[in-house]
Design an enzyme around this catalytic site. Structure first.
Site, PDB file in Angstrom:
ATOM      1  N   ALA A 226       0.776  -1.242   0.000  1.00  0.00           N
ATOM      2  CA  ALA A 226       0.000   0.000   0.000  1.00  0.00           C
ATOM      3  C   ALA A 226       0.808   1.294   0.000  1.00  0.00           C
ATOM      4  CB  ALA A 226      -0.954   0.012   1.200  1.00  0.00           C
ATOM      5  N   ALA A 227       2.023   1.304   0.544  1.00  0.00           N
ATOM      6  CA  ALA A 227       2.765   2.566   0.661  1.00  0.00           C
ATOM      7  C   ALA A 227       3.085   3.126  -0.728  1.00  0.00           C
ATOM      8  CB  ALA A 227       4.051   2.341   1.447  1.00  0.00           C
TER       9      ALA A 227
ATOM     10  N   GLY B 116       0.435   5.194  -0.208  1.00  0.00           N
ATOM     11  CA  GLY B 116      -0.946   5.356   0.219  1.00  0.00           C
ATOM     12  C   GLY B 116      -1.934   5.883  -0.790  1.00  0.00           C
ATOM     13  N   GLY B 117      -1.514   6.168  -2.004  1.00  0.00           N
ATOM     14  CA  GLY B 117      -2.428   6.726  -2.990  1.00  0.00           C
ATOM     15  C   GLY B 117      -3.614   5.833  -3.283  1.00  0.00           C
TER      16      GLY B 117
ATOM     17  N   ARG C 214       8.241   2.769   5.312  1.00  0.00           N
ATOM     18  CA  ARG C 214       7.328   3.259   4.282  1.00  0.00           C
ATOM     19  C   ARG C 214       5.908   3.431   4.808  1.00  0.00           C
ATOM     20  NH1 ARG C 214       8.024   2.877  -1.130  1.00  0.00           N
ATOM     21  NH2 ARG C 214       6.091   1.703  -1.429  1.00  0.00           N
TER      22      ARG C 214
ATOM     23  N   ASP D  10      -0.692  -3.974  -6.101  1.00  0.00           N
ATOM     24  CA  ASP D  10       0.193  -3.188  -6.965  1.00  0.00           C
ATOM     25  C   ASP D  10       1.601  -3.615  -6.560  1.00  0.00           C
ATOM     26  OD1 ASP D  10       0.640  -1.313  -8.994  1.00  0.00           O
ATOM     27  OD2 ASP D  10       1.104   0.241  -7.539  1.00  0.00           O
TER      28      ASP D  10
ATOM     29  N   CYS E 183       3.874  -1.272 -12.515  1.00  0.00           N
ATOM     30  CA  CYS E 183       4.237  -0.073 -13.275  1.00  0.00           C
ATOM     31  C   CYS E 183       5.397  -0.409 -14.206  1.00  0.00           C
ATOM     32  CB  CYS E 183       4.588   1.088 -12.344  1.00  0.00           C
ATOM     33  SG  CYS E 183       5.912   0.735 -11.176  1.00  0.00           S
TER      34      CYS E 183
END
Length: 482
Positions: free
Chosen positions: A114-115, A117-118, A142, A182, A235
């Site tokens: 999660a870091a 946090g977006g 983080r 992610d 990404c």
């Protein structure tokens, strides 16, 4: 111009073709995009469009995402609305994963990596105080940024942890309705913004991350409820980390299927043709390339776990959390709700004083717990969680000294919505900036005691009025505008 590895360039030529590759190289000359995602738990999009201080352009794949035109990142990050948690600054393509996860109010959701946090902030906004968000990152350092961003967003129904996927899988077997992954990756989509990622790519390469990604997917599968949805994203452009990973996953877990992501401007489909055994279903995956859309680059797949009606005999339910049976009783991670079990006795009547700041109806939905001088409002769902490296459980409500003193986090949450003693400062008033810098400000002498300071009606934090026209600043010292 970033110096790209020759091996990477050859791989991209195969993926994009000669013409597409040349256009991709051209994207490195473009100025980086500044974008924000509006926090819809604090304001709706119609209201935001009325008060938005920037010239914006909509992001096709994120209905509450906007590209900021004619403004730099510093200007956007110094605006009082940012400090009020009305928006989060995020690169456009990074908005993709949370946008395609079908979060519904009441869901139990895991953001496993999660870091900073977006994604977690967006999930929390869509839950809007219902259900539960477990936001995890393996790095304890983080999670500091993760916790701050969730606090500023106003989230209260949260559990922030710094654990390995293996540890979480023991505690949350088939527990979550939705999971967002992610995952760590080779970061090819960030070469333009972070040229240092090129050295990381040369040192490790895509195959280094494939092993990590497989392990994360295995553990996430075990934590996903039958009928639940999972988003896998990276990404990077690497086929091994994207289509190859999803092909392996659906081959390994036959009850997982790839779901269609509605096509948006700027999307490119998945590439099953890049695999020797690629399923046509991989076309349902989504890619974002920087030469096609305004974003650095991302890959996302939405998957769903098949419904299963038979009882899960290997599990027991304690309180509201499903946990795996274990021969070692110390493995049990949840106890029946222990509301108010840890209240301390002292001369400060904070149990009553907190009701001035938080309505009783809200208090009924949380366990009220004090550790040393810190008071927390913990979701009943996670009141008994043990043996996890917990960074934050619920909302830090304040501290008990001679009297209960509310936290800045409480001010920014919806729980403070009914507090009456408010000082609303217009955006154009210089006192807004003075307050955010931690300065004492002059106010109407009629104010006395704790005051909720707002900008255009949106909470920022607290101050203490002396009844003589001065407001002692109680804004969080670590969050001040520098």
């Amino acid at each position: 111009m970033v110096s790209l590895p020759g091996k990477f360039c050859e791989r991209m030529k195969v993926l994009l073709g000669e013409d597409g590759f040349n256009k991709y190289l051209g994207s490195f000359k473009e100025k980086p995009v500044v974008a924000i995602r509006v926090n819809t738990s604090k304001t709706d999009l119609q209201k935001w469009k009325e008060i938005c201080p920037f010239d914006t352009e909509e992001i096709p794949w994120c209905q509450n995402g906007f590209i900021i035109k004619n403004a730099d990142k510093t200007e956007v990050s110094k605006h009082p609305y940012y400090f009020a948690g009305l928006y989060y600054i995020q690169e456009p393509s990074a908005m993709l994963p949370a946008s395609v996860l079908p979060v519904e109010q009441g869901d139990k959701v895991l953001d496993l990596c999660a870091a900073p946090g977006g994604k977690a902030v967006e999930i929390a906004a869509r839950l809007n105080g219902t259900g539960l968000l477990v936001a995890n990152d393996i790095s304890i350092s983080r999670t500091a940024a993760l916790a701050k961003n969730l606090q500023v967003s106003g989230a209260s129904n949260i559990l922030i942890t710094a654990e390995t996927p293996e540890r979480l899988a023991v505690h949350f077997k088939e527990y979550f309705d939705k999971i967002l992954l992610d995952v760590p990756c080779s970061g090819e989509g960030m070469f333009c913004r972070k040229p240092g990622m090129v050295n990381n790519w040369l040192e490790k390469g895509p195959l280094y991350y494939v092993r990590i990604q497989k392990d994360i997917l295995i553990k996430a599968y075990s934590m996903l409820k039958p009928g639940g949805s999972l988003v896998y994203s990276t990404c990077t452009f690497s086929v091994e980390e994207n289509e190859g990973m999803i092909q392996w996953f659906i081959d390994t877990y036959k009850d997982m299927e790839i779901c269609e992501i509605p096509f948006k401007e700027g999307f490119s489909p998945g590439r099953p043709d890049m695999l020797s055994y690629g399923s046509r279903e991989l076309k349902k995956c989504t890619r974002i390339f920087p030469h096609i859309s305004k974003g650095e680059g991302h890959f996302a797949t939405l998957l769903k776990k098949e419904e299963r009606k038979e009882a899960r005999e290997e599990e027991i339910q304690t309180g509201n959390i499903y946990i795996a049976k274990s021969r070692n009783n110390n493995k049990i991670t949840a106890n029946k709700n222990n509301n108010n079990k840890n209240l301390s006795k002292d001369n400060c009547n904070w149990q009553e004083e907190i009701k001035e700041f938080v309505p009783g109806s809200y208090l009924e939905s949380y366990c009220l717990v004090r550790h040393k001088n810190t008071v927390q409002l913990i979701p009943k769902e996670t009141a008994g969680v043990k043996l996890l490296r917990v960074v934050q459980n619920g909302l830090i409500a304040g501290e008990t000294k001679k009297h209960f003193e509310p936290s800045c986090q409480l001010a920014l949450s919806a729980l403070s919505g009914s507090y009456k003693n408010r000082l609303d400062i217009p955006l154009s008033d210089i006192n807004v900036i003075k307050y955010l810098k931690g300065e004492t400000i002059n106010i109407n002498a009629a104010y006395k005691g704790m005051v909720l300071v707002t900008v255009d009606g949106f909470p920022l934090g607290w101050g203490k009025a002396d009844g003589q026209g001065r407001l002692k600043n109680k804004y969080n010292a670590g969050w001040r505008m520098l």
